[in-house]
Design an enzyme around this catalytic site. Structure first.
Site, PDB file in Angstrom:
ATOM      1  N   HIS A 208       0.846  -1.204   0.000  1.00  0.00           N
ATOM      2  CA  HIS A 208       0.000   0.000   0.000  1.00  0.00           C
ATOM      3  C   HIS A 208       0.872   1.241   0.000  1.00  0.00           C
ATOM      4  O   HIS A 208       1.972   1.239   0.554  1.00  0.00           O
ATOM      5  CB  HIS A 208      -0.866   0.095   1.274  1.00  0.00           C
ATOM      6  CG  HIS A 208      -1.770  -1.060   1.456  1.00  0.00           C
ATOM      7  ND1 HIS A 208      -2.917  -1.228   0.714  1.00  0.00           N
ATOM      8  CD2 HIS A 208      -1.691  -2.132   2.304  1.00  0.00           C
ATOM      9  CE1 HIS A 208      -3.493  -2.356   1.100  1.00  0.00           C
ATOM     10  NE2 HIS A 208      -2.776  -2.924   2.057  1.00  0.00           N
ATOM     11  N   THR A 209       0.373   2.295  -0.626  1.00  0.00           N
ATOM     12  CA  THR A 209       0.929   3.633  -0.392  1.00  0.00           C
ATOM     13  C   THR A 209      -0.258   4.512  -0.010  1.00  0.00           C
ATOM     14  O   THR A 209      -1.307   4.449  -0.636  1.00  0.00           O
ATOM     15  CB  THR A 209       1.604   4.220  -1.655  1.00  0.00           C
ATOM     16  OG1 THR A 209       0.678   4.141  -2.743  1.00  0.00           O
ATOM     17  CG2 THR A 209       2.878   3.485  -2.014  1.00  0.00           C
TER      18      THR A 209
ATOM     19  N   GLY B  74       0.009  16.074  -4.459  1.00  0.00           N
ATOM     20  CA  GLY B  74       0.505  17.031  -5.448  1.00  0.00           C
ATOM     21  C   GLY B  74       1.945  17.460  -5.212  1.00  0.00           C
ATOM     22  O   GLY B  74       2.476  18.316  -5.914  1.00  0.00           O
TER      23      GLY B  74
ATOM     24  N   GLY C 151       4.454  15.052  -5.012  1.00  0.00           N
ATOM     25  CA  GLY C 151       5.322  13.936  -5.423  1.00  0.00           C
ATOM     26  C   GLY C 151       5.766  13.068  -4.267  1.00  0.00           C
ATOM     27  O   GLY C 151       6.803  12.411  -4.327  1.00  0.00           O
TER      28      GLY C 151
ATOM     29  N   CYS D 234       0.518  -2.724  -4.893  1.00  0.00           N
ATOM     30  CA  CYS D 234      -0.204  -1.450  -4.821  1.00  0.00           C
ATOM     31  C   CYS D 234      -0.381  -0.905  -6.238  1.00  0.00           C
ATOM     32  O   CYS D 234       0.585  -0.791  -7.002  1.00  0.00           O
ATOM     33  CB  CYS D 234       0.611  -0.481  -3.972  1.00  0.00           C
ATOM     34  SG  CYS D 234       0.090   1.240  -4.151  1.00  0.00           S
ATOM     35  N   SER D 235      -1.617  -0.559  -6.588  1.00  0.00           N
ATOM     36  CA  SER D 235      -1.898  -0.160  -7.970  1.00  0.00           C
ATOM     37  C   SER D 235      -1.225   1.173  -8.332  1.00  0.00           C
ATOM     38  O   SER D 235      -0.922   1.404  -9.496  1.00  0.00           O
ATOM     39  CB  SER D 235      -3.402  -0.068  -8.206  1.00  0.00           C
ATOM     40  OG  SER D 235      -3.916   0.964  -7.380  1.00  0.00           O
ATOM     41  N   TYR D 236      -0.976   2.022  -7.338  1.00  0.00           N
ATOM     42  CA  TYR D 236      -0.262   3.259  -7.661  1.00  0.00           C
ATOM     43  C   TYR D 236       1.101   2.921  -8.276  1.00  0.00           C
ATOM     44  O   TYR D 236       1.538   3.513  -9.270  1.00  0.00           O
ATOM     45  CB  TYR D 236      -0.056   4.143  -6.413  1.00  0.00           C
ATOM     46  CG  TYR D 236       0.975   5.213  -6.663  1.00  0.00           C
ATOM     47  CD1 TYR D 236       0.670   6.340  -7.441  1.00  0.00           C
ATOM     48  CD2 TYR D 236       2.283   5.084  -6.181  1.00  0.00           C
ATOM     49  CE1 TYR D 236       1.647   7.309  -7.724  1.00  0.00           C
ATOM     50  CE2 TYR D 236       3.252   6.040  -6.449  1.00  0.00           C
ATOM     51  CZ  TYR D 236       2.928   7.147  -7.228  1.00  0.00           C
ATOM     52  OH  TYR D 236       3.882   8.079  -7.517  1.00  0.00           O
TER      53      TYR D 236
END
Lengths: 368, 368, 368
Positions: B48-49, B57, B59, B83-85
Site C-alpha cells: 500500500h501507499t 501534489g 510527489g 499497490c496499484s499506484y
C-alpha cells in the site's frame, strides 16, 4: 574499367631482343601481343599475338607470352587466353602459366564475376564492395543458373572431366556479403518474396548437390544470407578478419533461412545462440564451432586459398564427386546400417574403375 | 520468512521532507508505504501507499517509491508492485525501476519460486538448497503447468506480447539440482514411476516447445535430471563453478533420460562418455563440448545473466518465437530442401508483418 | 613363438624355500609350476602345478603362483590359468592377480589376437605390425563372428553377467591399422568385393550394437578402414602419437565407408574435409573434433587404458547395456518426444531391478 600496363620499359631477354610495353600491348620489334585488362574481374585478356613472317621460328610469340604472364602475375591478375596461340600452343607447354590462366570470364551480372581457371576452379566472386556485396535477386538468379549447369555436368570413370572441377566463392572489399537486398522484399508481393527466397534456397542447396567441391573463402563480415552462403559450401577457409553474424533480431526480424545452413554445420545450441542473440563470431570461434574449417593469417591468405582449390581441382574425379554426394546422402539416413548400404554401393562402383584398379595394383607392387 | 528493512533512519530528499524506515514501512511525515519482504523469493512486496490529502501534489508517493526501489536494489531484492499506484502510475514513468519490478511471485510449491519480471522474464528458481534442489514430483508438476501455460500464450505480429517473454531457470545454493527425488521412485508402483518420468519428459520437451527462449543459468553441481533440465533449455550460461555429471552408473543404474537431453546438445561420443564413465565436466569443458553457451566468472555472473535475459525479453516478438520453433522443426527434417521449405514459409510470414516492413523501409532510407 | 623365462635364480620366500626358474617351469624343491609363453599374444599360460604329497598344506602351490604372476607382471604378460588350481582356487582369493589374468586366448587368425581377461575385458589386438595391421578379409570374418557372439550374450537384471563385459580394440606397432588389404579387392569379382565390404560394415555396426561398451585404444597411424574401426567404437582413447587420416583421394579413390563412421562422430564439415583433403589429424585435434574422447601421454598410456576398461568391466550391468542401446536408439528418432518415450521405457525397466531398488534404498538411508 580497363587499364593499360603503363609505359615503363623493361628488359625481357637480355641479349638480342628488347621488349617494350605499350598501353594494351607488348611488342618486340614488329611482333606484338595485344591485351586488355578487366580490373573488376582481375583478368588480363590476351586478345591477339602477331609475329611477322621474318621473325617466325625464333620463339618470339612465346617470349611475348612469357612477358604477359609475368606481368599479370606481378599485378595479381589472371590471364584469359582469347588468342588461340596462347590457349592451344603456349599453355599446354607451360604448366606454371596454367596456374593463373582462365578459360572464361563472365561479369555480365552486376556484383558478380564468374571466372573459370585453366585447372577447373570456378571463382564466383562478389564484387559490389561499395554496397556490401548484397545477394540481389539478379545475382542469385545467375548463381542458380551457373550452379544448375555445374550440377548437370557429367563425371565418369575414365571419361573427360568437366571444365569446372572446384567452386570457389569469394569476395572483394571489407564485407564478404551482407546478405539479401531488402529492395527485393520491401513492398514486394508475397509471391515475389517467396520466389526470391526459393531461388536463394536452391542456390544454397546446390552448393552441396553439385558434384564439384564448393569452397567459401571468407574475408571480412559475413552476414545473414552471406553467412548462409558460406555455411552451405562444403569447406570454408576463413581469413583472420572474418566474422560471422545472423543479425535479424536486431531489426525486429529473425534469420530463419540462414539458420538452416548454420544449423547444418554448428551444434544446435550454438546455431540458436547466433540467431537469438545476434552475437558476432570471429574467425577463431567460427573454426572452433564448425562454421569454418581453418583460419589463415592475411599474409598467407591468397596462397592458402589457391593451394587448396587447386589441390581439389587436381584430385577431382568421379570418386570424389561420388564421395561428396554419398557423404551427404548417407548422413540423411538415420540408421547406421542404411548409411553403410549407401556407401558400400559407391565403394563397389569405385573398384570397377580401371584407373582405381591400376592404382591398387601399383600400390601392391610397391609393397612387394 | 518475512523480514523488515530494519530501523536505520535515512535521508531521502534533503531539503523539506524526511523519510523514516519502519519495520515493513517507509514513511514521510504522515504519508506511508507499506511492504513485506519474502526472503525465499527475494521479493519486496509494496502493498500500500497512502498519502493524506494535505500532502498530495508534492510527489510524495513517488519519493516513497524511489526509496523502496533504492532499498530493494541495495538488498538485491526484486519489487512486487501489489499497490496499484506503483504498477499503474510509478512504474510506467520509471524505466530504471522496471528492471527489478516483478508482475507476480508464486512460491506455493516447495522448492520452487516462480517470479515474472516487469520486462517479461519468468524466473523459475530452485530454492531447496538444503536438499540439493531435487526435482520432486510436485515441483515437476508445477513446472509442467507453468510451461504448459507459456506454450499456450499467443504471439502475433503487432498484437500485445504475452506477459512471459523469456524463461530463466536458476537456483540457489551450491547445487543447481541433484535431479529426481528417489522418494518418488523407491517402492513406487511402475505406473507411478512412469507417470513421474513422463511428466519430467514433458517439462524438458516444453522448454524447447514454448515460444519463449529458455535460458538455464547454471551455478554449482548440475547432476542427472538437473543436467537434463539445463541441457533442455535453448541457452545455458554457466558460472565458472558449474559442473555437469550423469552419475547413474555409480549407483548401479544409468542416466537414460538425462542422456537424451545431453545427446541432443553434445556430440554422441561425448554424451555417451558422460553417461558411461560418469565423468565430471567443468564449466570450461561444458562450453567446449556444447553443453553451455558461455562461462562467466562469479563476479560478473548476476549481471551477465540479467543482461542476457533482459535483452531476450526486449527483443521478443512473433519473429523470434517463430524463429525458435522453425529452427527446431527444420532440424528434425532429414533433407536440406525440406528444411528450407519450412524456413521459407516462416520468412514470408515475417515479411507480412507491418512492423518488419517498416523496419526494412527505415533500413533502406538510412542506406540512401 | 614360445620363450622361456630364462634361468636366473630368484629368491621367492627368503627363509625356508628357494624357487628356481627353469625354462617353462618354476619349481620349489620337488613342487613345480609349468607354463608356456605366447609372445604374440603377450600371455603366460600356467599349464600345470604339481605339489608332491609331502609338501602339501604349506601353501607351496600358492607361492609358485605368486612367483608366476610376479614374473608375468614384470614382463608385461597376462596370465592364462589353464591349470584348474589357478582358476578355481588361487584367483578367487587373489584379486590383485585377477587384474592380469585371462579367461581365454585365441590367436588362430593371422594378425589378430583375442584375449578375454578375468574381469571380462575382451582385447581384440591387431598384431601384424610388420604389414601395418591390415584388416584382411580373414581378420574381419573373425571379428564378425566374435562380435556376433558378443551381441548374442544375454544380460539380465540380477542374472549372471556374460564373460565379455567390455571390448578393447588395440594394436601393436607404429600403425594402429592401415585399413583394408588391397589384395582382397584388386582383380576380385565385384561380388567378392561387396562381400568383404558388407562384412566390414557389419563389424563396424556391431561395435555399436553389442551390449558391451567398445573402446578403441589408438596409438600411431589410424588410417582409412582403421580410422573407421576406431570411430565405430563407443569410446576412443588416443595415445599422444595417434593420428587419423582418410587418404583415399591421394590414390585416386575416396574413403566412402570410413567417412560413414567418421561422419557419425565428427561435424559434417570436418568429416568431409578429412575425406576431401586427406589431411592428417593429430591426437589433440582428434579429441577437439570428437574423434577421440581423450589424449593420454605415452608414459601413462597403458595404465590409463587399463583403468578405463577395467572400470567399464566392473560397472557393467543390464542397465549399462540398456543405456548404450537406448542412447543409440533414441538418437535415431528425429523427434525429441519420441526419444524420451524410448528412454522412459528403459528407465522404468531399470527401476524394476531389485539391485537398483536396493541401491536407491541405501541412498535414501544415507540421506536421512
Amino acid at each position: 574499367m580497363r587499364r593499360s600496363l603503363g609505359s615503363a620499359r623493361r628488359l625481357l631477354v637480355a641479349r638480342r631482343l628488347h621488349t617494350r610495353h605499350e598501353p594494351g600491348a607488348i611488342s618486340m620489334d614488329t611482333a606484338v601481343l595485344e591485351y586488355a585488362v578487366d580490373e573488376e574481374a582481375g583478368v588480363l585478356d590476351i586478345q591477339h599475338t602477331r609475329t611477322p613472317p621474318e621473325m617466325r621460328g625464333q620463339g618470339v610469340a612465346e617470349k611475348l607470352c612469357d612477358a604477359a604472364f609475368e606481368h599479370a602475375r606481378g599485378a595479381s591478375l589472371r590471364v584469359l587466353p582469347s588468342c588461340s596461340y596462347v590457349s592451344d600452343r603456349y599453355l599446354p607447354k607451360h604448366s606454371e602459366a596454367q596456374g593463373i590462366a582462365v578459360r572464361s570470364v563472365d561479369s555480365a551480372t552486376p556484383g558478380l564475376c564468374i571466372c573459370v581457371s585453366w585447372l577447373g576452379v570456378a571463382s564466383l566472386r562478389l564484387v559490389d564492395a561499395r554496397r556490401r556485396n548484397p545477394l540481389t535477386a539478379a545475382l542469385l538468379a545467375k548463381l542458380q543458373s551457373f550452379l544448375g549447369a555445374c550440377a548437370a555436368m557429367e563425371v565418369t570413370h575414365g571419361g573427360p572431366l568437366p571444365e569446372v572441377r572446384t567452386l570457389l566463392l569469394e569476395s572483394t572489399g571489407p564485407v564478404f556479403s551482407s546478405g539479401h537486398d531488402f529492395n527485393d522484399f520491401h513492398e514486394a508481393p508475397a509471391a515475389e518474396q517467396r520466389r526470391v527466397l526459393e531461388m536463394c534456397a536452391d542456390v544454397n542447396a546446390l552448393l552441396a548437390e553439385v558434384p564439384q567441391v564448393s569452397v567459401a573463402a571468407v574475408s571480412g563480415a559475413c552476414v545473414a544470407g552471406g553467412a548462409q552462403l558460406a555455411a552451405s559450401c562444403d569447406l570454408v577457409i576463413a581469413r583472420d578478419d572474418a566474422r560471422f553474424c545472423l543479425p535479424g533480431v536486431r531489426t525486429g526480424g529473425f534469420c530463419h533461412t540462414p539458420a538452416v545452413a548454420v544449423g547444418a554445420r554448428v551444434a544446435p545450441r550454438k546455431a540458436l545462440e547466433l540467431a537469438l542473440l545476434a552475437s558476432d563470431v570471429d574467425a577463431v570461434e567460427a573454426e572452433r564451432i564448425g562454421l569454418a574449417n581453418s583460419v589463415v593469417p592475411s599474409a598467407e591468405w591468397a596462397s592458402a586459398v589457391e593451394q587448396t582449390v587447386n589441390q581439389l581441382a587436381r584430385t577431382f574425379s568421379k570418386s570424389v564427386a561420388d564421395g561428396k554426394r554419398t557423404f551427404y546422402r548417407q548422413a540423411a539416413a538415420p540408421a547406421l546400417r542404411d548409411r553403410y548400404a549407401v556407401a558400400t554401393d559407391t565403394m563397389v562402383d569405385m573398384f570397377s574403375s580401371p584407373a582405381y584398379q591400376e592404382s591398387m595394383a601399383a600400390f601392391l607392387r610397391r609393397k612387394e
